[in-house]
Design a protein around this motif. Structure first.
Motif, PDB file in Angstrom:
ATOM      1  N   UNK A 166       0.828  -1.205   0.000  1.00  0.00           N
ATOM      2  CA  UNK A 166       0.000   0.000   0.000  1.00  0.00           C
ATOM      3  C   UNK A 166       0.866   1.261   0.000  1.00  0.00           C
ATOM      4  N   UNK A 167       1.921   1.248   0.802  1.00  0.00           N
ATOM      5  CA  UNK A 167       2.809   2.402   0.834  1.00  0.00           C
ATOM      6  C   UNK A 167       3.506   2.582  -0.512  1.00  0.00           C
ATOM      7  N   UNK A 168       3.946   1.467  -1.134  1.00  0.00           N
ATOM      8  CA  UNK A 168       4.580   1.561  -2.446  1.00  0.00           C
ATOM      9  C   UNK A 168       3.633   2.061  -3.515  1.00  0.00           C
ATOM     10  N   UNK A 169       2.370   1.611  -3.484  1.00  0.00           N
ATOM     11  CA  UNK A 169       1.392   2.095  -4.446  1.00  0.00           C
ATOM     12  C   UNK A 169       1.136   3.584  -4.303  1.00  0.00           C
ATOM     13  N   UNK A 170       1.074   4.055  -3.058  1.00  0.00           N
ATOM     14  CA  UNK A 170       0.860   5.487  -2.844  1.00  0.00           C
ATOM     15  C   UNK A 170       2.051   6.295  -3.353  1.00  0.00           C
ATOM     16  N   UNK A 171       3.267   5.817  -3.068  1.00  0.00           N
ATOM     17  CA  UNK A 171       4.449   6.528  -3.546  1.00  0.00           C
ATOM     18  C   UNK A 171       4.517   6.518  -5.070  1.00  0.00           C
ATOM     19  N   UNK A 172       4.151   5.396  -5.693  1.00  0.00           N
ATOM     20  CA  UNK A 172       4.172   5.325  -7.155  1.00  0.00           C
ATOM     21  C   UNK A 172       3.185   6.319  -7.762  1.00  0.00           C
ATOM     22  N   UNK A 173       2.011   6.412  -7.181  1.00  0.00           N
ATOM     23  CA  UNK A 173       1.021   7.374  -7.688  1.00  0.00           C
ATOM     24  C   UNK A 173       1.483   8.809  -7.441  1.00  0.00           C
ATOM     25  N   UNK A 174       2.107   9.059  -6.295  1.00  0.00           N
ATOM     26  CA  UNK A 174       2.516  10.416  -5.947  1.00  0.00           C
ATOM     27  C   UNK A 174       3.706  10.866  -6.775  1.00  0.00           C
ATOM     28  N   UNK A 175       4.629   9.955  -7.071  1.00  0.00           N
ATOM     29  CA  UNK A 175       5.848  10.316  -7.787  1.00  0.00           C
ATOM     30  C   UNK A 175       5.713  10.203  -9.297  1.00  0.00           C
ATOM     31  N   UNK A 176       4.568   9.697  -9.794  1.00  0.00           N
ATOM     32  CA  UNK A 176       4.408   9.541 -11.240  1.00  0.00           C
ATOM     33  C   UNK A 176       4.465  10.880 -11.957  1.00  0.00           C
ATOM     34  N   UNK A 177       3.955  11.940 -11.315  1.00  0.00           N
ATOM     35  CA  UNK A 177       4.026  13.258 -11.932  1.00  0.00           C
ATOM     36  C   UNK A 177       5.448  13.770 -12.041  1.00  0.00           C
ATOM     37  N   UNK A 178       6.268  13.483 -11.013  1.00  0.00           N
ATOM     38  CA  UNK A 178       7.672  13.918 -11.062  1.00  0.00           C
ATOM     39  C   UNK A 178       8.443  13.179 -12.144  1.00  0.00           C
ATOM     40  N   UNK A 179       8.022  11.954 -12.449  1.00  0.00           N
ATOM     41  CA  UNK A 179       8.717  11.186 -13.481  1.00  0.00           C
ATOM     42  C   UNK A 179       8.584  11.826 -14.850  1.00  0.00           C
ATOM     43  N   UNK A 180       7.450  12.503 -15.099  1.00  0.00           N
ATOM     44  CA  UNK A 180       7.244  13.135 -16.407  1.00  0.00           C
ATOM     45  C   UNK A 180       8.186  14.305 -16.635  1.00  0.00           C
ATOM     46  N   UNK A 181       8.799  14.814 -15.563  1.00  0.00           N
ATOM     47  CA  UNK A 181       9.746  15.914 -15.736  1.00  0.00           C
ATOM     48  C   UNK A 181      10.978  15.475 -16.511  1.00  0.00           C
ATOM     49  N   UNK A 182      11.230  14.160 -16.564  1.00  0.00           N
ATOM     50  CA  UNK A 182      12.390  13.643 -17.284  1.00  0.00           C
ATOM     51  C   UNK A 182      12.043  13.225 -18.716  1.00  0.00           C
ATOM     52  N   UNK A 183      10.801  13.451 -19.146  1.00  0.00           N
ATOM     53  CA  UNK A 183      10.418  13.062 -20.500  1.00  0.00           C
ATOM     54  C   UNK A 183      11.119  13.965 -21.502  1.00  0.00           C
ATOM     55  N   UNK A 184      11.499  13.434 -22.680  1.00  0.00           N
ATOM     56  CA  UNK A 184      12.238  14.237 -23.652  1.00  0.00           C
ATOM     57  C   UNK A 184      11.367  15.308 -24.283  1.00  0.00           C
ATOM     58  N   UNK A 185      12.009  16.413 -24.666  1.00  0.00           N
ATOM     59  CA  UNK A 185      11.309  17.470 -25.385  1.00  0.00           C
ATOM     60  C   UNK A 185      11.146  17.044 -26.842  1.00  0.00           C
ATOM     61  N   UNK A 186       9.972  17.299 -27.385  1.00  0.00           N
ATOM     62  CA  UNK A 186       9.680  16.826 -28.728  1.00  0.00           C
ATOM     63  C   UNK A 186       8.975  17.922 -29.490  1.00  0.00           C
ATOM     64  N   UNK A 187       9.009  17.804 -30.814  1.00  0.00           N
ATOM     65  CA  UNK A 187       8.375  18.827 -31.647  1.00  0.00           C
ATOM     66  C   UNK A 187       6.869  18.868 -31.412  1.00  0.00           C
ATOM     67  N   UNK A 188       6.272  17.712 -31.128  1.00  0.00           N
ATOM     68  CA  UNK A 188       4.849  17.649 -30.842  1.00  0.00           C
ATOM     69  C   UNK A 188       4.654  17.385 -29.355  1.00  0.00           C
ATOM     70  N   UNK A 189       3.541  17.857 -28.776  1.00  0.00           N
ATOM     71  CA  UNK A 189       3.316  17.604 -27.347  1.00  0.00           C
ATOM     72  C   UNK A 189       3.117  16.117 -27.076  1.00  0.00           C
ATOM     73  N   UNK A 190       3.767  15.642 -26.035  1.00  0.00           N
ATOM     74  CA  UNK A 190       3.679  14.241 -25.653  1.00  0.00           C
ATOM     75  C   UNK A 190       2.598  14.054 -24.601  1.00  0.00           C
ATOM     76  N   UNK A 191       1.931  12.939 -24.663  1.00  0.00           N
ATOM     77  CA  UNK A 191       0.884  12.587 -23.709  1.00  0.00           C
ATOM     78  C   UNK A 191       1.245  11.226 -23.123  1.00  0.00           C
ATOM     79  N   UNK A 192       1.935  11.255 -21.995  1.00  0.00           N
ATOM     80  CA  UNK A 192       2.388  10.029 -21.354  1.00  0.00           C
ATOM     81  C   UNK A 192       1.697   9.889 -20.003  1.00  0.00           C
ATOM     82  N   UNK A 193       1.064   8.746 -19.799  1.00  0.00           N
ATOM     83  CA  UNK A 193       0.379   8.472 -18.539  1.00  0.00           C
ATOM     84  C   UNK A 193       1.151   7.362 -17.826  1.00  0.00           C
ATOM     85  N   UNK A 194       1.925   7.735 -16.826  1.00  0.00           N
ATOM     86  CA  UNK A 194       2.732   6.757 -16.105  1.00  0.00           C
ATOM     87  C   UNK A 194       2.165   6.447 -14.730  1.00  0.00           C
TER      88      UNK A 194
END
Length: 505
Positions: A166-194
């Motif tokens: 349960x604690x790991x699931x909560x951390x995964x949901x909470x940190x998923x938004x921070x993970x998108x900060x490492x997504x590459x910049x692209x010519x078109x907007x990316x839509x990644x749901x992690x």
């Protein structure tokens, strides 16, 4: 607007955030004028839903007949048309191999981490069971059976694993938004749901139950099976040799798994550092780019070539811009350059169409803008227009492959059945991937090979370069003529470094 789709639907190509759709036949569809009439165009993607009772094999056979008919009516470079019916997948075929390898590596790494965590917990449970031998002996003395004690300890273990899940699931949901900060910049907007979805949470619950049972069963059985008399006697609380051996086995397994994970992490860090330090063959620092589709200009009165020249001239005159260029494809731009065929006199090609190489189209100044060194020869000039002899700049891989040990300048070869002369040899770089092997590349001038879909590159001066060039010595002859500003420090060229004009310095 004739329709609205749910917000969660962003198209059939996962990862790209498409937010509107236009009919294919609409004038503003954004396609080149001949895109729907050119029989050799292959930029469309076709997908459909099979009717009830129709198998994939039947659809394959039916569409293959249609493809053979199209191939006879509209031959494409001598190659027959083909159809491959596949089930639609969330990941496009062009990205499936890369995504699969990435997720396999992540799955292996997470499995190792899970194994180490389970071994740690199992070792702690063994130690805890050894400390509770007297308690277990008292419980057995008053009538508790071995099975009841094992079930109690196993329930405690599953509860411990469940709390961690349960604690790991909560951390995964909470940190998923921070993970998108490492997504590459692209010519078109990316839509990644992690963010973890219901299926991921279900798998996590099943993994919790299985690992809890597997790694909690042995400690529970060891703790439940005690010798009553030695355990009840004071001062005889030492663990049995068998228990010590089991704990040692867990420690050895833990160390082995930890070393394996550390080695894998070290290799990953080394690979990332290698990619970061890889020489791409160009310098993108200070370069800004934007894609422009001149095919959207529907008026026949507009001269696209003149419009491109005017755009380059006005872009190069912008404050802070040192050079500007139009290119057909940007190195490491995501989709990569297009491939074409060349024929070299005296060499036998592996196919009837010729040797396969990368092809690029660029305006004068493109090598300067990307800072791609020219090893010999010259860059394109304004005089290399449609009325001049056709020319090309090749990279050093192309030159060494087709004319090893000889100068490539002045050599002639055919690019898609058109004769060109080599006027320059550029340094080889990376075009599709940083890890790719050197590939031959041919660049032809935009004026001799008009293209409507281009990318505008602007090289701007960084703050350090601006201060180094300008200092505090800029002066203007008149306030209304910023183009007449001169730098009296280190250079006498026109000062384009002051963003706000002559008043900056």
């Amino acid at each position: 607007v004739v329709g609205i789709v749910p917000a969660r639907f962003t198209g059939t190509f996962v990862g790209f955030a498409f937010d509107r759709w236009i009919p294919l036949s609409a004038p503003a569809a954004g396609a080149p004028p001949d895109a729907l009439t050119n029989p050799a165009a292959d930029w469309l993607e076709v997908f459909g839903r099979l009717a009830p009772g129709v198998s994939r094999e039947a659809a394959q056979a039916s569409l293959s007949i249609a493809a053979s008919t199209i191939s006879r009516e509209h031959p494409k470079g001598g190659e027959p048309w083909g159809v491959d019916v596949r089930a639609m997948a969330p990941v496009d075929d062009s990205l499936r191999a890369v995504v699969t390898r990435l997720f396999v590596l992540l799955l292996i790494a997470s499995g190792l981490v899970l194994g180490i965590a389970c071994i740690n917990v199992a070792g702690l449970l063994l130690a805890r069971g050894a400390a509770r031998r007297r308690e277990m002996a008292i419980r057995q003395a008053i009538g508790a059976g071995t099975g009841a004690l094992a079930r109690q300890l196993l329930a405690e273990t599953v509860l411990l694993f469940g709390s961690g899940s349960l604690l790991g699931g909560f951390l995964a949901w909470w940190l998923s938004g921070a993970l998108l900060a490492f997504s590459p910049k692209y010519a078109m907007p990316l839509e990644l749901d992690v963010a973890p979805g219901p299926f991921v949470l279900l798998v996590a619950m099943l993994a919790t139950a299985v690992t809890g049972l597997l790694f909690g069963l042995l400690p529970a059985l060891r703790a439940a099976r005690v010798d009553l008399v030695p355990a009840l006697k004071e001062g005889r609380n030492e663990p049995r040799p068998a228990l010590v051996g089991a704990r040692s086995l867990f420690v050895v397994a833990q160390m082995a798994a930890t070393m394996l994970l550390l080695v894998a992490a070290g290799l990953l860090v080394k690979s990332i550092d290698r990619i970061r330090k890889a020489d791409a063959g160009f310098d993108a620092t200070g370069v800004r780019m934007t894609s422009i589709d001149f095919g959207l200009v529907r008026s026949g009165r507009v001269n696209v070539e003149a419009l491109q020249r005017d755009l380059l001239a006005r872009a190069a005159a912008l404050p802070g811009v040192t050079s500007a260029a139009l290119v057909r494809s940007v190195p490491l731009g995501g989709f990569g350059p297009r491939t074409g065929r060349v024929e070299v006199e005296g060499l036998t090609a592996p196919t009837r169409e010729g040797f396969e190489v990368f092809l690029g189209t660029a305006s004068p100044g493109s090598f300067e803008t990307l800072r791609i060194p020219l090893l010999s020869g010259r860059d394109f000039r304004a005089s290399d227009d449609a009325s001049a002899p056709r020319v090309a700049v090749v990279n050093e891989t192309f030159a060494s492959r087709f004319w090893p040990g000889e100068s490539a300048l002045g050599r002639r070869f055919l690019v898609e059945s058109q004769a060109v002369e080599v006027i320059g040899v550029a340094r080889a770089g990376k075009y599709k991937s940083l890890m790719e092997e050197p590939r031959p590349y041919v660049t032809v001038p935009l004026a001799q090979n008009p293209s409507r879909r281009m990318t505008l590159l602007l090289r701007t001066e960084t703050g350090a370069t601006r201060r180094r060039r300008c200092g505090i010595s800029c002066a203007a002859s008149t306030p209304t003529s910023p183009s007449r500003i001169r730098c009296s420090s280190r250079t006498s060229s026109p000062c384009r470094s002051c963003p706000s004009g002559w008043r900056e310095r």
